[in-house]
Enzyme design. Structure first.
Site, PDB file in Angstrom:
ATOM      1  N   GLU A 134      30.523  27.082  99.337  1.00 20.13           N
ATOM      2  CA  GLU A 134      29.657  27.697 100.345  1.00 20.13           C
ATOM      3  C   GLU A 134      28.180  27.625  99.916  1.00 20.13           C
ATOM      4  O   GLU A 134      27.302  27.362 100.742  1.00 20.13           O
ATOM      5  CB  GLU A 134      30.117  29.145 100.591  1.00 20.13           C
ATOM      6  CG  GLU A 134      29.247  29.973 101.512  1.00 20.13           C
ATOM      7  CD  GLU A 134      29.069  29.405 102.921  1.00 20.13           C
ATOM      8  OE1 GLU A 134      29.770  28.456 103.310  1.00 20.13           O
ATOM      9  OE2 GLU A 134      28.174  29.912 103.626  1.00 20.13           O
ATOM     10  N   TRP A 159      21.984  20.172 122.624  1.00 18.41           N
ATOM     11  CA  TRP A 159      22.441  19.601 121.363  1.00 18.41           C
ATOM     12  C   TRP A 159      23.199  18.347 121.783  1.00 18.41           C
ATOM     13  O   TRP A 159      24.264  18.430 122.396  1.00 18.41           O
ATOM     14  CB  TRP A 159      23.348  20.586 120.631  1.00 18.41           C
ATOM     15  CG  TRP A 159      23.777  20.133 119.279  1.00 18.41           C
ATOM     16  CD1 TRP A 159      23.089  20.293 118.108  1.00 18.41           C
ATOM     17  CD2 TRP A 159      25.009  19.473 118.928  1.00 18.41           C
ATOM     18  NE1 TRP A 159      23.808  19.767 117.064  1.00 18.41           N
ATOM     19  CE2 TRP A 159      24.982  19.253 117.528  1.00 18.41           C
ATOM     20  CE3 TRP A 159      26.120  19.029 119.648  1.00 18.41           C
ATOM     21  CZ2 TRP A 159      26.021  18.625 116.857  1.00 18.41           C
ATOM     22  CZ3 TRP A 159      27.150  18.401 118.973  1.00 18.41           C
ATOM     23  CH2 TRP A 159      27.088  18.207 117.588  1.00 18.41           C
ATOM     24  N   LYS A 213      24.481  26.194 116.506  1.00 15.01           N
ATOM     25  CA  LYS A 213      25.155  27.397 116.013  1.00 15.01           C
ATOM     26  C   LYS A 213      26.628  27.431 116.379  1.00 15.01           C
ATOM     27  O   LYS A 213      27.462  27.810 115.577  1.00 15.01           O
ATOM     28  CB  LYS A 213      24.442  28.634 116.563  1.00 15.01           C
ATOM     29  CG  LYS A 213      24.972  29.965 116.031  1.00 15.01           C
ATOM     30  CD  LYS A 213      24.702  30.095 114.560  1.00 15.01           C
ATOM     31  CE  LYS A 213      25.293  31.338 113.956  1.00 15.01           C
ATOM     32  NZ  LYS A 213      25.363  31.242 112.493  1.00 15.01           N
ATOM     33  N   CYS A 226      24.910  23.584 123.420  1.00 14.66           N
ATOM     34  CA  CYS A 226      23.786  23.769 124.331  1.00 14.66           C
ATOM     35  C   CYS A 226      23.710  25.212 124.813  1.00 14.66           C
ATOM     36  O   CYS A 226      24.693  25.943 124.809  1.00 14.66           O
ATOM     37  CB  CYS A 226      23.966  22.864 125.539  1.00 14.66           C
ATOM     38  SG  CYS A 226      24.304  21.172 125.072  1.00 14.66           S
ATOM     39  N   ARG A 272      21.336  27.654 119.746  1.00 16.30           N
ATOM     40  CA  ARG A 272      22.556  26.943 120.130  1.00 16.30           C
ATOM     41  C   ARG A 272      22.366  25.426 120.189  1.00 16.30           C
ATOM     42  O   ARG A 272      23.342  24.675 120.156  1.00 16.30           O
ATOM     43  CB  ARG A 272      23.032  27.409 121.513  1.00 16.30           C
ATOM     44  CG  ARG A 272      23.383  28.865 121.561  1.00 16.30           C
ATOM     45  CD  ARG A 272      23.799  29.249 122.955  1.00 16.30           C
ATOM     46  NE  ARG A 272      25.006  28.565 123.350  1.00 16.30           N
ATOM     47  CZ  ARG A 272      26.227  29.010 123.140  1.00 16.30           C
ATOM     48  NH1 ARG A 272      26.405  30.152 122.513  1.00 16.30           N
ATOM     49  NH2 ARG A 272      27.269  28.324 123.528  1.00 16.30           N
ATOM     50  N   HIS A 280      36.679  15.556  85.656  1.00 19.19           N
ATOM     51  CA  HIS A 280      37.484  14.487  86.267  1.00 19.19           C
ATOM     52  C   HIS A 280      36.644  13.564  87.148  1.00 19.19           C
ATOM     53  O   HIS A 280      37.187  12.852  87.983  1.00 19.19           O
ATOM     54  CB  HIS A 280      38.629  15.097  87.082  1.00 19.19           C
ATOM     55  CG  HIS A 280      39.563  15.915  86.238  1.00 19.19           C
ATOM     56  ND1 HIS A 280      40.410  15.355  85.325  1.00 19.19           N
ATOM     57  CD2 HIS A 280      39.732  17.258  86.138  1.00 19.19           C
ATOM     58  CE1 HIS A 280      41.095  16.321  84.702  1.00 19.19           C
ATOM     59  NE2 HIS A 280      40.689  17.484  85.182  1.00 19.19           N
ATOM     60  N   GLU A 330      22.710  22.173 104.331  1.00 17.80           N
ATOM     61  CA  GLU A 330      22.440  22.233 105.775  1.00 17.80           C
ATOM     62  C   GLU A 330      21.017  22.652 106.103  1.00 17.80           C
ATOM     63  O   GLU A 330      20.484  22.246 107.131  1.00 17.80           O
ATOM     64  CB  GLU A 330      23.468  23.098 106.513  1.00 17.80           C
ATOM     65  CG  GLU A 330      23.430  24.555 106.185  1.00 17.80           C
ATOM     66  CD  GLU A 330      24.556  25.334 106.828  1.00 17.80           C
ATOM     67  OE1 GLU A 330      25.042  24.949 107.892  1.00 17.80           O
ATOM     68  OE2 GLU A 330      24.943  26.365 106.261  1.00 17.80           O
ATOM     69  N   LYS A 386      25.281  25.802 102.115  1.00 16.32           N
ATOM     70  CA  LYS A 386      24.029  26.454 102.538  1.00 16.32           C
ATOM     71  C   LYS A 386      22.844  25.582 102.191  1.00 16.32           C
ATOM     72  O   LYS A 386      21.953  25.381 102.994  1.00 16.32           O
ATOM     73  CB  LYS A 386      23.838  27.823 101.857  1.00 16.32           C
ATOM     74  CG  LYS A 386      24.649  28.964 102.331  1.00 16.32           C
ATOM     75  CD  LYS A 386      24.374  29.466 103.731  1.00 16.32           C
ATOM     76  CE  LYS A 386      25.105  28.680 104.775  1.00 16.32           C
ATOM     77  NZ  LYS A 386      26.383  28.961 105.171  1.00 16.32           N
ATOM     78  N   ASN A 427      26.989  22.554 129.281  1.00 16.65           N
ATOM     79  CA  ASN A 427      27.294  22.670 127.861  1.00 16.65           C
ATOM     80  C   ASN A 427      28.723  22.173 127.680  1.00 16.65           C
ATOM     81  O   ASN A 427      29.626  22.686 128.338  1.00 16.65           O
ATOM     82  CB  ASN A 427      27.164  24.152 127.453  1.00 16.65           C
ATOM     83  CG  ASN A 427      27.695  24.425 126.065  1.00 16.65           C
ATOM     84  OD1 ASN A 427      27.850  23.515 125.260  1.00 16.65           O
ATOM     85  ND2 ASN A 427      27.978  25.693 125.775  1.00 16.65           N
ATOM     86  N   GLY A 428      28.919  21.167 126.818  1.00 14.44           N
ATOM     87  CA  GLY A 428      30.292  20.682 126.599  1.00 14.44           C
ATOM     88  C   GLY A 428      30.367  19.178 126.779  1.00 14.44           C
ATOM     89  O   GLY A 428      29.352  18.482 126.721  1.00 14.44           O
TER      90      GLY A 428
HETATM   91  C1  F6R Z   1      27.493  26.805 108.212  1.00 13.03           C
HETATM   92  C2  F6R Z   1      27.990  27.092 109.530  1.00 13.03           C
HETATM   93  C3  F6R Z   1      29.101  26.258 110.064  1.00 13.03           C
HETATM   94  C4  F6R Z   1      30.121  27.169 110.770  1.00 13.03           C
HETATM   95  C5  F6R Z   1      31.201  26.321 111.450  1.00 13.03           C
HETATM   96  C6  F6R Z   1      32.238  27.197 112.089  1.00 13.03           C
HETATM   97  O1  F6R Z   1      26.477  27.683 107.846  1.00 13.03           O
HETATM   98  O2  F6R Z   1      27.523  27.985 110.185  1.00 13.03           O
HETATM   99  O3  F6R Z   1      29.709  25.511 109.064  1.00 13.03           O
HETATM  100  O4  F6R Z   1      30.690  28.017 109.819  1.00 13.03           O
HETATM  101  O5  F6R Z   1      30.603  25.518 112.434  1.00 13.03           O
HETATM  102  O6  F6R Z   1      31.688  28.047 113.040  1.00 13.03           O
HETATM  103  P1  F6R Z   1      32.429  29.337 113.531  1.00 13.03           P
HETATM  104  O7  F6R Z   1      32.566  30.258 112.376  1.00 13.03           O
HETATM  105  O8  F6R Z   1      31.540  29.896 114.600  1.00 13.03           O
HETATM  106  O9  F6R Z   1      33.762  28.893 114.050  1.00 13.03           O
END
Ligand code: F6R
Length: 617
Positions: free
Chosen positions: A490, A75, A612, A2, A27, A513, A497, A494, A101-102
């Site tokens: 990765e 969130w 985020k 949040c 966020r 496999h 998500e 991308k 937030n939390g």
């Molecule tokens: C994917 C993404 C998430 C973060 C993960 C860790 O694009 O952004 O998978 O990588 O939530 O976040 P951080 O790096 O902020 O600890």
């Protein structure tokens, strides 16, 4: 998670809060709300499920009514996204408003106790429990001042929080508290700002206090910022810091989305990560964080890399780098798993935490555990002064600049750059990487920003064209070997998500496999096949896919013939040493995911269900 914004001063609080929420919307964005002190010092609240724009639609009448207020983007943790569950929440007597937030972990017990005392609840949130607990402490002893009641309440709860609270009878006063979630206080001329990060107030002041863990503050124009410890009310001297953030850095700068802007920033962000650290002319890597503790690394039994998501993928590449060049054993762990499996850690272990936000609760909890067991903790964070950066023993910032798109792009390539620097530095220092090879590799690393620029120029249009053919895809496979296996993971992350297409990353050889059963003419397969790095083996894997009519999108080096001849789509990237190839290869994969998501009409910067910085475990 949040986003929190608060304001008290001489400007229109509505504008400050709404503009601040727009900056923090990355966020959390399932609901939004605002509370202002109206002309009679009463609280006016508007909140709604949806985005900040939806909040504006229902709250414009609040414009100009107040000089003190606060707002929230949510969130969801406890309770589905709904108008009712949106913040701010009011206490039963309607006098106290809170944004949070939390997670309050023991909210249920407190809720039961409050219900027994006659309190009622409108939402399913843990937050509403906290605001009523504050009221409860003021009710049972009317002498209790509002900030004191907040402190009493915070002493009863456990979990993670950043909160801001207002009370109708305390006009112009904001009370904030922090445990596990970030909170910054901007200090202006006759005005104060509160926010989850400094972006909402960057154009108004360059001075900020980052509230420490376990601290709370009472903020008013009359008395300034009074910081106390939550547990015993000891007074704390505020440490004012100068903000480095600029407005330009947090705006889109003409790009349609932050994600695209951030993808295009990578030549600069990777360069900034190396700036002052990689001095090719002198043949050195200067990294104080590593150098000051080089013996710790040299004598380490092993290095454990802890991270989540994209940062965990960077960690896997870090494992390859450090084991290849420094010959120190490395394990890479999901922070959430490490934390709960009673891991064996000793004071001979070095733990590297990788986190863009520096606030990820799983990573933070894992680090605390490792620290308790005596390990040396090294942080690789992007956000300066973040919680993880603060609890580490040493570390290196990635200096990628603010990353606002929820899908991580430039932070990932910056993490790979730091990990490359660490591996090369340690390897050269401990004698496993000779000077000639060290020199060759650092020159190559130095050239990576230019190669990224080249890739952006040559693949931007191409990836758009390829993306158009896959708008209706339902599944994707991403394959790579060696260093490019994590790059495949990765790439798949991308895509899933932001486009919501199911995608899996695999080591190319693992395909036979199991996943090979999925391949038919409808299955798109992205295969990362640079010349250096098991190329011949990859050629065989591509043949196996071809034989099953999979649609091959190959990322190859310029001038490639073998894989290209079999591929349906070819994306060329410049050649590099294998160890740096994920940095370059990731860029077209980011673009491909981005354009597929854009053409599917997805909200690229704010994908559904994501946030985020994930500040809950
Ligand atoms: C994917 C993404 C998430 C973060 C993960 C860790 O694009 O952004 O998978 O990588 O939530 O976040 P951080 O790096 O902020 O600890």
């Amino acid at each position: 998670m949040c986003g929190i914004v608060g304001y008290t001063g001489f400007q229109d609080a509505y504008n400050i809060v709404i503009n601040g929420l727009r900056r923090l919307e990355y966020r959390g964005y399932d609901s939004a709300g605002i509370v202002l002190e109206n002309v009679n010092d009463k609280l006016s609240v508007e909140k709604t499920k949806g985005k900040v724009d939806d909040l504006v639609d229902i709250s414009e009448q609040l414009k100009g009514i107040a000089k003190t207020g606060m707002g929230h983007t949510r969130w969801a943790t406890h309770g589905v996204p709904s108008d009712r569950n949106s913040h701010p929440h009011l206490s039963n007597n309607g006098k106290i408003a809170i944004i949070h937030n939390g997670i309050i972990e023991n909210y249920d017990t407190i809720k039961t106790m409050l219900k027994e005392k006659g309190f009622t609840f409108k939402s399913e949130t843990d937050t509403e429990v906290l605001v009523n607990l504050i009221q409860y402490f003021m009710d049972i002893n009317p002498e209790t001042e509002f900030p004191t009641a907040v402190r009493y309440a915070l002493n009863e709860v456990y979990g993670a929080y950043a909160i801001t609270v207002m009370h109708e009878d305390y006009p112009g006063v904001l009370v904030v508290g922090r445990l596990g979630s970030p909170l910054a206080i901007g200090i202006g001329e006759k005005e104060y700002f509160i926010a989850s990060d400094a972006s909402p107030f960057v154009e108004f002041t360059k001075e900020a206090i980052y509230l420490e863990e376990g601290h709370m503050a009472t903020i008013s124009l009359e008395k300034g910022v009074d910081i106390r410890t939550i547990n015993d009310n000891s007074k704390i001297e505020a440490e004012i810091q100068e903000l480095k953030l600029s407005l330009e850095q947090i705006e889109k700068g003409g790009y349609e989305h932050f994600m695209l802007k951030e993808i295009f920033e990578q030549p600069k962000s990777v360069h900034d990560t190396m700036r002052g650290r990689l001095i090719v002319d002198e043949g050195v890597i200067k990294m104080a964080g590593i150098w000051d503790h080089v013996e710790k690394f040299k004598n380490a039994n092993r290095i454990i890399i802890i991270a989540c998501g994209t940062s965990w993928h960077a960690g896997l590449i870090g494992e390859y780098l450090i084991e290849e060049y420094a010959r120190i054993p490395v394990e890479v762990e999901y922070a959430s798993e490490f934390r709960y499996r009673n891991p064996i850690i000793t004071d001979k272990d070095v733990v590297i935490a990788i986190s863009q936000s520096g606030e990820t609760a799983d990573t933070m909890a894992a680090l605390k555990l490792a620290k308790e067991k005596g390990a040396f903790i090294y942080g690789i964070c992007n956000v300066v002064d973040s919680s993880i950066a603060r609890i580490t023993d040493a570390g290196s910032y990635t200096h990628a600049g603010p990353e606002i798109g929820v899908a991580s792009t430039k932070a990932f390539t910056a993490q790979l750059t730091i990990l490359s620097l660490i591996a090369l530095k340690l390897g050269n220092h401990n004698g496993n990487l000779g000077n000639a090879e060290f020199m060759r590799l650092i020159s190559e690393l130095d050239a990576i920003p230019k190669k990224i620029e080249e890739v952006l120029n040559t693949t931007h249009e191409l990836t758009q064209n390829i993306a158009k053919d896959f708008i209706s895809a339902t599944n994707f496979l991403y394959l790579g070997r060696g260093y490019n296996y994590p790059a495949a993971l990765e790439g798949a992350l991308k895509l899933k998500e932001i486009s919501y297409i199911h995608a899996e990353g695999y080591p190319a050889a693992e395909m036979k496999h199991g996943p090979i059963a999925l391949i038919d003419e409808n299955m798109p397969i992205v295969i990362i096949a640079p010349k250096k790095g098991h190329y011949d083996k990859i050629v065989s894997n591509v043949q196996e896919i071809k034989a099953r009519k999979g649609k091959i999108i190959a990322v190859v080096n310029k001038g490639d013939t073998q894989v290209s001849a079999m591929a349906d789509y070819v994306i060329e990237i410049p050649e590099t040493s294998e160890c740096f190839s994920p940095i370059v290869a990731s860029v077209p994969l980011q673009l491909l995911a981005y354009y597929i998501a854009v053409y599917r009409g997805a909200n690229v910067d704010q994908p559904r269900n994501l946030a985020k910085s994930v500040t809950v475990e």
